[in-house]
Design a protein around this motif. Structure first.
Motif, PDB file in Angstrom:
ATOM      1  N   THR A  64     -15.924  20.874  82.773  1.00 30.94           N
ATOM      2  CA  THR A  64     -15.729  22.049  83.630  1.00 30.94           C
ATOM      3  C   THR A  64     -17.066  22.630  84.114  1.00 30.94           C
ATOM      4  OG1 THR A  64     -15.529  23.399  81.608  1.00 30.94           O
ATOM      5  CG2 THR A  64     -13.488  22.720  82.685  1.00 30.94           C
ATOM      6  N   TRP A 109     -19.801  23.300  75.985  1.00 26.65           N
ATOM      7  CA  TRP A 109     -18.390  22.912  75.997  1.00 26.65           C
ATOM      8  C   TRP A 109     -17.892  22.641  77.410  1.00 26.65           C
ATOM      9  CZ3 TRP A 109     -17.090  21.114  71.615  1.00 26.65           C
ATOM     10  CH2 TRP A 109     -17.658  21.646  70.447  1.00 26.65           C
ATOM     11  N   ASP A 110     -18.531  23.226  78.422  1.00 29.43           N
ATOM     12  CA  ASP A 110     -18.207  22.838  79.799  1.00 29.43           C
ATOM     13  C   ASP A 110     -18.539  21.367  80.017  1.00 29.43           C
ATOM     14  OD1 ASP A 110     -17.196  25.193  81.201  1.00 29.43           O
ATOM     15  OD2 ASP A 110     -19.165  26.067  80.845  1.00 29.43           O
ATOM     16  N   HIS A 162     -12.151  32.066  76.933  1.00 27.89           N
ATOM     17  CA  HIS A 162     -12.519  32.349  78.317  1.00 27.89           C
ATOM     18  C   HIS A 162     -11.703  31.486  79.274  1.00 27.89           C
ATOM     19  CE1 HIS A 162     -16.032  33.073  81.363  1.00 27.89           C
ATOM     20  NE2 HIS A 162     -14.889  33.616  81.754  1.00 27.89           N
ATOM     21  N   ARG A 163     -11.549  30.213  78.949  1.00 23.35           N
ATOM     22  CA  ARG A 163     -10.864  29.310  79.871  1.00 23.35           C
ATOM     23  C   ARG A 163      -9.350  29.522  79.886  1.00 23.35           C
ATOM     24  NH1 ARG A 163     -11.062  22.612  80.033  1.00 23.35           N
ATOM     25  NH2 ARG A 163      -9.594  22.412  81.784  1.00 23.35           N
ATOM     26  N   PHE A 164      -8.740  29.615  78.700  1.00 23.72           N
ATOM     27  CA  PHE A 164      -7.280  29.560  78.635  1.00 23.72           C
ATOM     28  C   PHE A 164      -6.606  30.929  78.490  1.00 23.72           C
ATOM     29  CE2 PHE A 164      -8.636  25.321  77.186  1.00 23.72           C
ATOM     30  CZ  PHE A 164      -7.994  24.559  78.167  1.00 23.72           C
ATOM     31  N   SER A 188     -13.000  28.978  88.431  1.00 26.17           N
ATOM     32  CA  SER A 188     -12.222  28.020  87.648  1.00 26.17           C
ATOM     33  C   SER A 188     -13.097  27.004  86.921  1.00 26.17           C
ATOM     34  CB  SER A 188     -11.234  27.283  88.555  1.00 26.17           C
ATOM     35  OG  SER A 188     -11.925  26.592  89.587  1.00 26.17           O
ATOM     36  N   LEU A 189     -14.424  27.191  86.962  1.00 28.07           N
ATOM     37  CA  LEU A 189     -15.367  26.319  86.252  1.00 28.07           C
ATOM     38  C   LEU A 189     -16.454  27.179  85.627  1.00 28.07           C
ATOM     39  CD1 LEU A 189     -15.806  23.506  88.965  1.00 28.07           C
ATOM     40  CD2 LEU A 189     -14.443  23.333  86.871  1.00 28.07           C
ATOM     41  N   HIS A 194     -20.119  31.192  88.117  1.00 29.73           N
ATOM     42  CA  HIS A 194     -18.728  31.389  87.698  1.00 29.73           C
ATOM     43  C   HIS A 194     -18.119  32.608  88.387  1.00 29.73           C
ATOM     44  CE1 HIS A 194     -15.223  31.788  85.073  1.00 29.73           C
ATOM     45  NE2 HIS A 194     -15.600  33.028  84.808  1.00 29.73           N
ATOM     46  N   PHE A 200     -17.141  28.056  82.156  1.00 33.41           N
ATOM     47  CA  PHE A 200     -16.612  29.073  81.252  1.00 33.41           C
ATOM     48  C   PHE A 200     -17.564  29.429  80.124  1.00 33.41           C
ATOM     49  CE2 PHE A 200     -12.931  26.881  83.112  1.00 33.41           C
ATOM     50  CZ  PHE A 200     -12.291  27.959  83.703  1.00 33.41           C
ATOM     51  N   TYR A 234     -15.463  29.518  74.498  1.00 39.50           N
ATOM     52  CA  TYR A 234     -15.055  28.686  75.634  1.00 39.50           C
ATOM     53  C   TYR A 234     -13.542  28.685  75.791  1.00 39.50           C
ATOM     54  CZ  TYR A 234     -14.146  24.569  78.487  1.00 39.50           C
ATOM     55  OH  TYR A 234     -13.667  23.720  79.459  1.00 39.50           O
ATOM     56  N   HIS A 292      -8.636  33.502  81.705  1.00 40.06           N
ATOM     57  CA  HIS A 292      -8.369  33.025  83.061  1.00 40.06           C
ATOM     58  C   HIS A 292      -6.942  32.500  83.219  1.00 40.06           C
ATOM     59  CE1 HIS A 292     -12.111  33.497  85.339  1.00 40.06           C
ATOM     60  NE2 HIS A 292     -12.651  33.534  84.133  1.00 40.06           N
TER      61      HIS A 292
END
Length: 237
Positions: free
Chosen positions: A226, A220-221, A102-104, A210-211, A204, A213, A99, A107
Motif C-alpha cells: 500500500t 507495513w505499507d 489506520h487501514r481497516f 487509500s494508500l 496520504h 497508512f 497500520y 478508513h
C-alpha cells in the motif's frame, strides 16, 4: 423529483450534520480544509471540551501508565535485559497495530447516518481539517477505549511476567505514534529521514487517502503493498 443534496454548514457544530451526507460523506471528508482554525463539533461545551487535546498530554498520561506495566514485569522477576527486549518487541508490534487500525478501521467506508457520524469523530475530522492542532492526537478517553481490548489479548498469549513488558512497549509505541503524527503535521524537519516521513504522510492526506497508512514507518505499507506509487519508484533507486 430528485432530493437536494445535503450541504454541511461549516459555521455550525459539525458532528450531527455529517451523517446526513450519506454516500457523499466519503468524498466530502477527503476534501481537506487547510485552515488551522479548530471547528466546533458539538453545541454542548461539556462534550466539546473532550474533543480537543494538546499534544503534550499524550506523554504525560501514557509514559506513567506504560512504566507501571513495565515495572510489573520487573516485580514478577523478569530480568532487565529481557524486559528491554519485550518492550522493544511491544513497540514493534504496535507499528503493525497502527497500520491495521489506520487501514481497516480509520478508513472504513460508511454511508449510514451513525456510521458517518462515528467515523468523523474518530478519524474523518482529521482528514477534513488536517491542520487542526487540537484534534491531531487522540484524547485520553478515546485512547483508553482503543487500548483496553489489547491487554486481555496480551495476557492470554504471553506468560504473566512477560505480558506487562510487552503491553507497556505497545503503549510506548502508541505514544511515539501520536507524538510523531503531530510533528509530521506541525513540525519543520530539517534532516532527511523525518522530512521524507512528513512527505510520505502528507501524501496520504493530499494525494491518495487509500494508500500510505503507516505514520511512524512505511514498513507495513511495503509488506502489504500500500505504498503510494512515487515512493515505489524512489524505493528502486
Amino acid at each position: 423529483m430528485v432530493a437536494e443534496k445535503f450541504v454541511v454548514d461549516l459555521n455550525k457544530p459539525l458532528v450531527f450534520q455529517v451523517g446526513y451526507l450519506g454516500e457523499a460523506y466519503e468524498e466530502w471528508v477527503h476534501q481537506p480544509i487547510m485552515s488551522k482554525e479548530s471547528p466546533r463539533f458539538f453545541h454542548s461545551s461539556f462534550l466539546e471540551f473532550f474533543t480537543r487535546t494538546v499534544w503534550w498530554v499524550v506523554p504525560i498520561v501514557w509514559v506513567p501508565v506504560a512504566s507501571y506495566f513495565i515495572y510489573n514485569s520487573f516485580r514478577l522477576g523478569l530480568p532487565i535485559p529481557q524486559i528491554t527486549l519485550f518492550v522493544l518487541l511491544g513497540i514493534f508490534v504496535w507499528t503493525l497495530v497502527e497500520y491495521l487500525l489506520h487501514r481497516f478501521l480509520f478508513h472504513v467506508q460508511t454511508k449510514s447516518y451513525w456510521g458517518n457520524t462515528f467515523h468523523f469523530l474518530f478519524h474523518g475530522c482529521h482528514h477534513k481539517h488536517p491542520m487542526d492542532s487540537l484534534r491531531l492526537v487522540l484524547p485520553p478517553t478515546a485512547a483508553v477505549l482503543f487500548a483496553s481490548p489489547f491487554w486481555p489479548i496480551v495476557k492470554h498469549v504471553c506468560p504473566p511476567s512477560i505480558a506487562p513488558a510487552l503491553y507497556g512497549g505497545m503503549l510506548l509505541g502508541y505514544m511515539i505514534y501520536d507524538c510523531t503524527h503531530y510533528y509530521l503535521h506541525h513540525g519543520q524537519p530539517k534532516s532527511h529521514v523525518p522530512r521524507n516521513l512528513k512527505m510520505y504522510h502528507l501524501s496520504h492526506h493530499y494525494r491518495v487517502a487509500s494508500l500510505g497508512f503507516g505514520v511512524t514507518s512505511p514498513l507495513w505499507d511495503k509488506v502489504f503493498g500500500t505504498v503510494p506509487s512515487p515512493f515505489k519508484i524512489n524505493a528502486k533507486r
